[in-house]
Design an enzyme around this catalytic site. Sequence first.
Site, PDB file in Angstrom:
ATOM      1  CG  PHE A  81      -1.812  -1.258   1.229  1.00  0.00           C
ATOM      2  CD1 PHE A  81      -2.707  -1.557   0.198  1.00  0.00           C
ATOM      3  CD2 PHE A  81      -1.643  -2.175   2.255  1.00  0.00           C
ATOM      4  CE1 PHE A  81      -3.431  -2.738   0.213  1.00  0.00           C
ATOM      5  CE2 PHE A  81      -2.360  -3.353   2.275  1.00  0.00           C
ATOM      6  CZ  PHE A  81      -3.250  -3.649   1.247  1.00  0.00           C
ATOM      7  NE  ARG A  82       2.346   2.701  -5.243  1.00  0.00           N
ATOM      8  CZ  ARG A  82       3.270   2.121  -5.983  1.00  0.00           C
ATOM      9  NH1 ARG A  82       4.551   2.266  -5.696  1.00  0.00           N
ATOM     10  NH2 ARG A  82       2.951   1.401  -7.023  1.00  0.00           N
ATOM     11  CG  LEU A  83       1.258   2.627   3.951  1.00  0.00           C
ATOM     12  CD1 LEU A  83       0.297   2.048   4.982  1.00  0.00           C
ATOM     13  CD2 LEU A  83       1.250   4.154   4.050  1.00  0.00           C
TER      14      LEU A  83
END
Length: 196
Positions: free
Chosen positions: A174-176
């Site tokens: 999730f692009r974290l």
Amino acid sequence: MDMMHANDPFPLFQEWFETATDEEFEDPNAMSVATASADGRVSARIVLLKEFDRRGFVFYTNLMSHKGDDLLENPSAALCFHWKSLRRQVRIEGRVEQVSDAEADRYFRSRPRDSQIGAWASRQSQPLPDRTVLEERIREFDELYGSGAVLRPTHWSGYRVVPDRIEFWKARPFRLHDRLLFSLERGAWVKRVLYP
Ligand SMILES: Cc1cc2nc3c(=O)[nH]c(=O)nc-3n(C[C@H](O)[C@H](O)[C@H](O)COP(=O)(O)O)c2cc1C
């Protein structure tokens, strides 16, 4: 990435570089190097990392190239590795110095003879009117050196990027992503986690 790493980026770089060397299909030591002229025009290209230790990160090139001109005016650079299949990035910034003549000679001697001749023949980043001009220069230097050892051209050497910032980036869902920045502050490395 283990966020508990000591306040020292070098063991972590060593670990990531070894993993890349084992797992990255081609040119795991390829990195972009960005330079800028005195008036702030930025230029980037790929080179190969040839050595690193606590002093810095070394690549070899023609000192009279575009990057050589930039580094003469403005001796600082940014490096960026992207190990695609590992989904990892490392960014390095710092001032740039030339390696010693002894270091450059040692590395030059380790190169294949054709690469040594190429270093003489190529006027890197200058306009080449015709490929045959380069081929002719290769023949000339080849004949000049005959069966003798090829000397290192004084305009061909290494640059060492002496880091004051090293950032490790690792993809997460999730692009974290994980980001870990080491910066040199009053002679000591300080570590911070950054928002992705
Ligand atoms: C995978 C790869 C590795 C390269 N390695 C080097 C290198 O180690 N040294 C070098 O001078 N150029 C290397 N080059 C060529 C540079 O990208 C660039 O074309 C050249 O150095 C001239 O750059 P400049 O005109 O900005 O000085 C490499 C290119 C690629 C794609």
